[in-house]
Design a protein around this motif. Structure first.
Motif, mmCIF file in Angstrom:
data_model
loop_
_atom_site.group_PDB
_atom_site.id
_atom_site.type_symbol
_atom_site.label_atom_id
_atom_site.label_comp_id
_atom_site.label_asym_id
_atom_site.label_seq_id
_atom_site.Cartn_x
_atom_site.Cartn_y
_atom_site.Cartn_z
ATOM 1 N N VAL A 160 -76.564 43.796 -13.560
ATOM 2 C CA VAL A 160 -75.879 44.988 -13.042
ATOM 3 C C VAL A 160 -76.797 45.718 -12.055
ATOM 4 C CG1 VAL A 160 -75.018 47.273 -13.704
ATOM 5 C CG2 VAL A 160 -74.352 45.253 -15.035
ATOM 6 N N ASN A 187 -67.094 42.548 -16.589
ATOM 7 C CA ASN A 187 -67.124 43.555 -17.644
ATOM 8 C C ASN A 187 -68.425 43.343 -18.402
ATOM 9 O OD1 ASN A 187 -66.760 44.827 -20.337
ATOM 10 N ND2 ASN A 187 -64.898 45.538 -19.327
ATOM 11 N N PRO A 188 -69.495 43.956 -17.908
ATOM 12 C CA PRO A 188 -70.812 43.685 -18.472
ATOM 13 C C PRO A 188 -71.127 44.566 -19.677
ATOM 14 C CG PRO A 188 -71.038 45.100 -16.570
ATOM 15 C CD PRO A 188 -69.553 44.820 -16.732
ATOM 16 N N GLY A 189 -72.149 44.165 -20.407
ATOM 17 C CA GLY A 189 -72.693 44.954 -21.513
ATOM 18 C C GLY A 189 -74.201 45.009 -21.379
ATOM 19 N N THR A 190 -74.868 45.335 -22.470
ATOM 20 C CA THR A 190 -76.304 45.550 -22.403
ATOM 21 C C THR A 190 -77.064 44.302 -21.950
ATOM 22 O OG1 THR A 190 -76.151 47.268 -24.073
ATOM 23 C CG2 THR A 190 -78.305 46.236 -23.793
ATOM 24 N N THR A 191 -76.650 43.120 -22.423
ATOM 25 C CA THR A 191 -77.394 41.910 -22.060
ATOM 26 C C THR A 191 -77.237 41.552 -20.579
ATOM 27 O OG1 THR A 191 -75.517 40.675 -22.967
ATOM 28 C CG2 THR A 191 -77.498 40.821 -24.332
ATOM 29 N N LEU A 207 -77.369 43.963 -18.149
ATOM 30 C CA LEU A 207 -77.833 45.084 -17.318
ATOM 31 C C LEU A 207 -78.823 44.678 -16.229
ATOM 32 C CD1 LEU A 207 -77.918 48.180 -19.662
ATOM 33 C CD2 LEU A 207 -76.203 47.477 -18.005
ATOM 34 N N HIS A 209 -69.842 39.420 -21.127
ATOM 35 C CA HIS A 209 -70.804 39.912 -22.121
ATOM 36 C C HIS A 209 -70.790 39.055 -23.385
ATOM 37 C CE1 HIS A 209 -73.331 42.644 -24.270
ATOM 38 N NE2 HIS A 209 -72.390 43.189 -24.997
#
Lengths: 514, 514
Positions: free
Chosen positions: A31, A22-26, A28, A71
């Motif tokens: 990703v 479950n990734p976020g901006t940091t 990417l 994240h």
């Protein structure tokens, strides 16, 4: 090749085939790198408890480390409870946590937190990337630690180290092997078992595989003892070809009774039994004083090899292990109760099913009837952190797409990580979730009774009762894309289970208990 | 009186009226004591993220510390993300975590974990009970720390200390007051503002109450500057009698632009602006180099008092604050989009509503139209840990039973703590949840675009898209006991909102966005 690409290439080369995320901006850069590197399937969870629990279930069944991508501190924190279970299950999990770019950390942005302090309680190893060039080797350090320590290892990957160019490839080191058991110790245990007295063998960890259980049963047949399984094993094999073993009970007074008639307790791949909670007037270690405790193999040693050596030394290798007759159970009829649910599952489950047992109060009924079932694997709640069932079932199904997964699931615990049903729907996994819907934290009611509270007041009742309103599990499952039905009788439950096994993809059955 | 009873009596005497809880066996002495001591309402959450988020929302609106009761390390861990938000909101929360009996800890039972290490990143103060006799005063130490530090404080309460007799009463110390701002500093800022140049006042914390905003606007009217609100305020007041203030934007380049035309930036109850994430080529602190930064009141000082003193010194006290005209908005018609949802809420919301804004990408639209709405309070996502909206709305409704609560809620974030709907149903709270259902992590798509990814590959798409399957929010709400409808047009949304406000108890509206 940037740092993220070098990291994921190393992961792929080391055999990581799935990353629960479950990734976020940091995260990417990572990703993006999943697409450019290739070879690693990404599986999204709608909350991090799903991600980490699925990683645990995957690794328990796949027999290789699982990877997560989480994240920052808060995202990781949501996954801690199921990493706690993974730690207690001795599951190697490699967590990669995206961190703010190194030059941004001093500004203390809103999502900044002390990730190391959060990670240490559930990680045998915590490290930080030092730059793009070392990212691959630092990932492999984490992997090696997870395999060596048999618990999660956590790499905190700064965003700039991931997006910077200059990633380098790194050679995958060989997997560490469990330590061999000292042969003098084997000889001593063999002599002890062959001597007078009545020994109990307590198996745990890898010793609860089919080979370990068979060896334990042969040894016990020759030496006149009995075989027990540790309480809440991470993984235990059962079936017509695997001798039945008794599980140690939950409450310490029951464990004392179970061990009362033995002279020796021999630990094989597990530690000394410990009470789940401390109770007034009960010991922390529920082993009768007259029982002598010995260790054949500790948690880091090769327990199955040690059992084989003891079997050789005691002449047990050539003995046929005792086969307990499969109990003649009748398919449940009429109103449901916990044991009826367990029997309905045992009598209907397909061959080679994986049973994920987070039944809590309903869970105890299943092992007692499981010898009526065809060959299967059971995964248990090792660390006591509830909310493991739906995620672990999800991960197990991804690891073993050719095996049906059945999740015997308490309702209170299911509410913790119900979001995992969505991942089951998205990935079209063959998981059948059986919710034991008693609309209460039954275990807390039982514990209040043990503490002498005969008539709980409104506050105590309000914190154990889940019935106002009762959760509608059929609606929840439908909301997450999983077909579901409600069963109020044994007949309905059996029909619902058989339908669920016959249709591909996930299903949920709400078994309404009084 | 046992330790648990003395602790809860001290809590009650200190003004704790509600305890948000998800207890387990180690907390049972406290569970029992709620009934014997009386005076504290217990509110159960089906997962700890609900418990801690509700505590945050309660304390933000009640203006007094909230209390939580959590189960050991893993139970606490599930609540860390929303405690992170509470820390960034500067919310005083007193966590009580049940721990194993002291004599049982050395046995390392399954649920044992390093609670201190987990608690420190989100707690200004972490302590452990020393026995039944000191439990009450140790709870009051935690309360005092929470009030002093304006962040969570965590007391780890051993089960035996709670059940042991010998609890003693303890006197409640007076609440610490915020530090007064030095008068020389006030004079300096007043002189600066009265001089040449164009100042920007950046308000945060308590300065975003109605009094602080009015004072800021008066000062700006006299000195020729403008007033900004910090990004994602914990709590901000709005309405016809409160001058409108601009919010600082999300991306650093936009903040640089917003501040470009000023000569001075005066911080009032907040710190210097910090970029939410570090971006390549963008600064950590998005303040143009030519802007001189000054602090009128830091986060621990009495910002409203300081504004009053500056208003006196600049002759702004007698000036009427500028009143921005309420924008003439049309009720949205036809297909929904993020701004239409914001407008539908702004035009329909009852007087004195509490808006809990976790819209994420949809959230930005609301403040821009909020000056069309009647008087209201908005609560924001302070720490960036998603999953705060449903819990914070739950706590806010408990703190203010006479005010409607409207939760403008992103779908990806709602999935984190959807269990909170059950607590809203159980406690019959007047909360209207508006799910902005775009079936994706829209913010991540936007961030991928910023990072130059024009056509994300299947892995990247798979980790931002929530549409396969789309979550059925009406079914989820129904499953947790909350009546729900789906709206696909502006007309349907307005009708659904008006119906939700008219009926008592919680409601959910799924606003389907393209």
């Amino acid at each position: 090749m940037n740092g993220a690409e070098s990291l994921l290439a190393a992961a792929r080369d080391a055999g990581v085939a799935v990353c629960f995320a479950n990734p976020g901006t940091t995260e990417l850069p990572l990703v993006e790198a999943f697409d450019s590197v290739g070879g690693i399937r990404t599986v999204l969870g709608l909350a991090e408890g799903v991600v980490t629990g699925a990683a645990d279930g995957y690794a328990r069944m796949a027999g290789r480390p699982a990877m997560t991508l989480l994240h920052l501190g808060p995202g990781f924190a949501n996954g801690i409870a199921n990493l706690h279970n993974a730690r207690r299950a001795r599951t190697p999990v490699i967590n990669v946590i995206g961190e703010h770019a190194t030059w941004h950390q001093a500004a203390d942005p809103p999502l900044a937190a002390d990730i190391d302090s959060l990670a240490r309680p559930v990680s045998g190893w915590v490290g930080r990337t030092s730059g793009a060039a070392a990212a691959a080797s630092e990932f492999l350090d984490a992997r090696q630690a997870a395999l060596r320590d048999r618990m999660p290892a956590t790499l905190i990957a700064a965003a700039d180290h991931m997006w910077d160019d200059g990633g380098e490839t790194a050679a995958v080191p060989p997997e560490p092997a469990p330590a061999a058991v000292d042969r003098h110790r084997v000889a001593g245990i063999a002599k002890l078992l062959a001597g007078p007295g009545r020994p109990a063998l307590l198996l745990g960890g890898a010793a609860l595989g089919a080979d370990g259980i068979r060896l334990g049963a042969r040894i016990a047949a020759v030496t006149g003892g009995d075989v027990f399984a540790e309480r809440n094993p991470a993984r235990i094999e059962r079936g017509p070809d695997v001798p039945a073993v008794r599980s140690l009970p939950y409450f310490p007074e029951d464990t004392l009774t179970a061990l009362q008639d033995y002279t020796h307790l021999v630990l094989v791949g597990t530690g000394i039994p410990v009470a789940f909670f401390g109770y007034r007037g009960q010991p922390s270690v529920p082993v009768p004083e007259h029982v002598q405790v010995h260790t054949l193999a500790d948690l880091d040693e090769d327990a199955v090899d040690a059992l084989g050596a003891v079997a050789d030394a005691t002449g047990a290798t050539s003995v046929e292990p005792p086969v307990r007759e499969r109990p003649a159970l009748r398919s449940p009829r009429g109103e449901l109760h916990a044991k009826a649910v367990a029997i309905a599952i045992a009598l209907s489950q397909p061959d080679r099913s994986i049973i994920v047992n987070e039944g809590v109060t309903a869970a105890a009924a299943y092992p007692a009837v499981a010898s009526a079932a065809p060959a299967h694997t059971e995964l248990g709640l090792t660390g006591g952190a509830i909310g493991m069932g739906i995620p672990v079932a999800t991960g197990a199904a991804l690891a073993c797409p050719d095996r049906p997964v059945i999740n015997l699931q308490a309702d209170g615990s299911a509410a913790y990580t119900v979001q995992g049903l969505w991942t089951q729907a998205r990935e079209r996994l063959d998981v059948t979730t059986v919710i034991c819907a008693n609309s209460r934290y039954r275990i807390l009611e039982a514990e209040l009774g043990r503490a002498g509270v005969r008539e709980p007041g409104p506050a105590a009742t309000g914190m154990t009762d889940l019935g106002a309103p009762a959760v509608d599990w059929v609606a929840l499952a439908t909301g997450f894309g999983v077909p579901a039905v409600r069963a109020t009788t044994g007949e309905e439950l059996t029909a619902a289970l058989e339908n669920a096994y016959a249709e591909p993809g996930p299903h949920l059955v709400e078994a309404v208990l009084p």
